[in-house]
Design an enzyme around this catalytic site. Structure first.
Site, PDB file in Angstrom:
ATOM      1  N   CYS A 175       0.802  -1.224   0.000  1.00 23.12           N
ATOM      2  CA  CYS A 175       0.000   0.000   0.000  1.00 23.12           C
ATOM      3  C   CYS A 175       0.836   1.277   0.000  1.00 23.12           C
ATOM      4  O   CYS A 175       0.337   2.345  -0.358  1.00 23.12           O
ATOM      5  CB  CYS A 175      -0.943   0.008   1.200  1.00 23.12           C
ATOM      6  N   HIS A 229      -3.168   6.883   1.650  1.00 24.34           N
ATOM      7  CA  HIS A 229      -3.577   5.591   1.109  1.00 24.34           C
ATOM      8  C   HIS A 229      -5.045   5.376   1.426  1.00 24.34           C
ATOM      9  O   HIS A 229      -5.486   5.551   2.566  1.00 24.34           O
ATOM     10  CB  HIS A 229      -2.725   4.472   1.714  1.00 24.34           C
ATOM     11  N   ASN A 270     -10.230  -0.199  -1.740  1.00 19.26           N
ATOM     12  CA  ASN A 270      -8.801  -0.203  -1.434  1.00 19.26           C
ATOM     13  C   ASN A 270      -8.060  -0.808  -2.621  1.00 19.26           C
ATOM     14  O   ASN A 270      -8.141  -2.002  -2.872  1.00 19.26           O
ATOM     15  CB  ASN A 270      -8.554  -1.011  -0.164  1.00 19.26           C
TER      16      ASN A 270
END
Length: 315
Positions: free
Chosen positions: A113, A241, A271
């Site tokens: 990430c 993020h 995500n």
């Protein structure tokens, strides 16, 4: 060398959209459960014939077009990804081949990430050292390939997509457009976010990640601002993020960027791991929510419990 800047940015998402109602027909969940816990409404899903390098190449082509450049103008390709199936050729080499970029340095960077902000810093350092003049920096993921569709705590999170930036050397009279990076990790807690096994599957210890992100990371993000010589109040934008809304909103509040536009693309994209920051930034630029040259904090965190952040001038 004087420094580098982001000249242009672009993004790409697959056409298929998976809604919360769709997921409710696949696993024991509901639209209300998902919205309450992670804030996600929809996510984009790539098909079996859409590999990670194809997503990356679409985003990169848009960034090149926005910069008014062609393939021959690029001498480095960096792709941040943790979901590429093949080891060789790597994703960066395949993107270069798709776009017809002649002879670039081509590397994949797997910091999950936090991958894009690590790759952006790597490009900046390389250009400062004189080893490259113009780079494509891409975050691209096909998280649905590694999703466990029987685990309602994780499958509701993930989406697919890519974002790309053209990074180039600044002219001597220009102020550097990418600030110093602040990066690190907590390797002894790396087990809290995993993509492991054969076939690989995404799993995480959600509460541990939440506590770490909301208690440890605000001070680190503020330090990233300090390295550029600004305060959080000076920021025009914050692109974290896009993990989930319950992490993004308290983390942004604790950073203290009271005047900033906060990216919340997670609500429509889910995500997307290393793709989430360039994807969200590109959308804000496209929408006109951020002015050219405005200071924006990019801050990636997650897998490996790694983090990396820097303040950029908005392209």
């Amino acid at each position: 060398m004087h420094g580098s800047r982001i000249a242009a940015i672009g993004h790409y998402q697959p056409a298929r959209v998976l809604t919360n109602e769709d997921l409710a027909g696949m696993v024991d969940t509901s639209d209300e459960w998902i919205r309450t816990r992670v804030g996600i409404r929809t996510r984009h899903i790539a098909g079996p014939d859409e590999p990670v390098d194809e997503l990356a190449a679409h985003a990169a082509a848009k960034a090149l077009a926005a910069a008014g450049l062609g393939p021959a103008d690029i001498d480095m390709v960096l792709v941040a990804t943790s979901t590429a199936i093949d080891r060789s050729p790597n994703t960066a080499a395949r993107v270069a081949a798709r776009l017809g970029i002649p002879g670039p340095a081509a590397m994949d960077i797997n910091v999950v990430c936090a991958g894009f902000t690590h790759a952006l810093a790597t490009a900046d350092h390389t250009i400062r050292a004189g080893a490259a003049t113009r780079a494509l920096v891409i975050g691209a993921e096909k998280m649905t390939d590694v999703a466990d569709w029987s685990d309602r705590s994780t499958c509701v999170l993930v989406g697919d997509g890519a974002g790309a930036a053209v990074v180039e050397a600044c002219a001597p009279e220009q102020e550097p457009g990418i600030g110093p990076v602040l990066w690190g990790s907590v390797p002894e807690m790396g087990h809290t976010v995993r993509i492991e096994g054969t076939p690989p599957r995404f799993a995480q210890e959600g509460q541990s990640v939440y506590r770490w992100a909301t208690t440890r990371l605000p001070a680190i993000a503020r330090q990233a601002c300090e390295r550029t010589g600004i305060t959080p109040e000076d920021l025009a934008g914050v692109v974290l993020h896009q993990a989930n809304l319950r992490i993004i909103e308290p983390l942004a509040e604790k950073i203290g960027a009271v005047n900033a536009v906060i990216a919340r693309d997670v609500t429509e994209s889910g995500n997307t791991s290393a793709a989430s920051i360039p994807l969200a930034l590109s959308k804000l630029v496209e929408q006109g929510a951020l002015s050219t040259g405005a200071p924006v904090l990019l801050f990636g965190f997650g897998g490996n419990l790694s983090y990396a952040g820097q303040v950029i001038h908005c392209p």
